[in-house]
Design an enzyme around this catalytic site. Structure first.
Site, PDB file in Angstrom:
ATOM      1  N   HIS A 170       0.847  -1.198   0.000  1.00 47.67           N
ATOM      2  CA  HIS A 170       0.000   0.000   0.000  1.00 47.67           C
ATOM      3  C   HIS A 170       0.879   1.243   0.000  1.00 47.67           C
ATOM      4  O   HIS A 170       2.095   1.192   0.270  1.00 47.67           O
ATOM      5  CB  HIS A 170      -0.966   0.017   1.190  1.00 47.67           C
ATOM      6  CG  HIS A 170      -0.328   0.125   2.542  1.00 47.67           C
ATOM      7  ND1 HIS A 170       0.064   1.322   3.102  1.00 47.67           N
ATOM      8  CD2 HIS A 170      -0.037  -0.834   3.459  1.00 47.67           C
ATOM      9  CE1 HIS A 170       0.551   1.116   4.301  1.00 47.67           C
ATOM     10  NE2 HIS A 170       0.515  -0.198   4.540  1.00 47.67           N
ATOM     11  N   CYS A 181       3.584  -4.403   6.669  1.00 45.78           N
ATOM     12  CA  CYS A 181       3.192  -4.185   5.282  1.00 45.78           C
ATOM     13  C   CYS A 181       4.373  -3.703   4.444  1.00 45.78           C
ATOM     14  O   CYS A 181       5.426  -3.324   4.969  1.00 45.78           O
ATOM     15  CB  CYS A 181       2.056  -3.156   5.213  1.00 45.78           C
ATOM     16  SG  CYS A 181       0.471  -3.782   5.803  1.00 45.78           S
TER      17      CYS A 181
END
Length: 206
Positions: A170, A181
């Site tokens: 992301h 992430c």
């Protein structure tokens, strides 16, 4: 006994042919089996057992082959790519050609791959900090969320592409480490969001 059997056989042939011809003249020719049986009946009782009646032909069995099992076809683009492309390391990356996205944790880089070739990248990334290290391995994309917000950290995660539980590509800071992430620039995050489909393979290398 041998001479008597030969004579008996000769008699059977004569009688059989006579029966066939006479039957044909009358319009209903007997079968060869019926003619032979009649001829055997004319022999003396002592010779009838020495002459064997012709054995009936065994029934013909037709073997029908079993239908072939239906082929199991790949359904996702990632599965079709795994069938089509030999699993070799893609030049310039640490990942195999079956992957659609490649992450190099130690080099802080990521790529998009297509049919065993680099389609986009490398682009800079940041990954998980101490205590939240991004695990290496091969995973499949599960879902996308264009304007995702983390329910745990209450943080925006634009252009999220999830591939390992709560871990996703992301848009995020390239100067700060994440909670697991893979942070990408806005431009790269949009590219990964648009290119990756559900089921595509993501290979993360430590």
């Amino acid at each position: 006994m041998g001479m008597r059997v030969r004579r008996a056989l000769s008699l059977m042939v004569v009688v059989g042919l006579t029966g066939l011809l006479s039957g044909a003249a009358g319009g209903a020719a007997p079968t060869a089996e019926a003619a032979v049986a009649a001829a055997v009946g004319l022999l003396p009782a002592s010779l009838q057992g020495a002459v064997a009646a012709p054995a009936a032909a065994p029934p013909v069995r037709t073997v029908v082959p079993a239908p072939a099992a239906p082929a199991v076809l790949p359904t996702t683009r990632g599965q079709m790519r795994a069938v089509r492309v030999a699993p070799v390391v893609v030049p310039g990356t640490p990942c195999r050609s079956t992957a659609r996205a490649c992450v190099d944790l130690s080099g802080n880089r990521a790529w998009l791959l297509d049919d065993g070739e680099v389609a986009y990248g490398p682009v800079p990334i940041t990954s998980g900090r101490a205590g939240f290290r991004t695990p290496p391995g091969t995973f499949a994309v599960t879902f996308h969320s264009r304007d995702h917000v983390s329910s745990i950290y209450d943080a925006p995660m634009p252009y999220s592409v999830f591939f390992n539980g709560g871990i996703a590509f992301h848009q995020g800071s390239l100067s700060q480490l994440s909670h697991g992430c893979i942070h990408l620039s806005r431009t790269a995050a949009r590219e990964f969001f648009g290119a990756l489909d559900r089921g595509d393979l993501v290979q993360v290398v430590s």
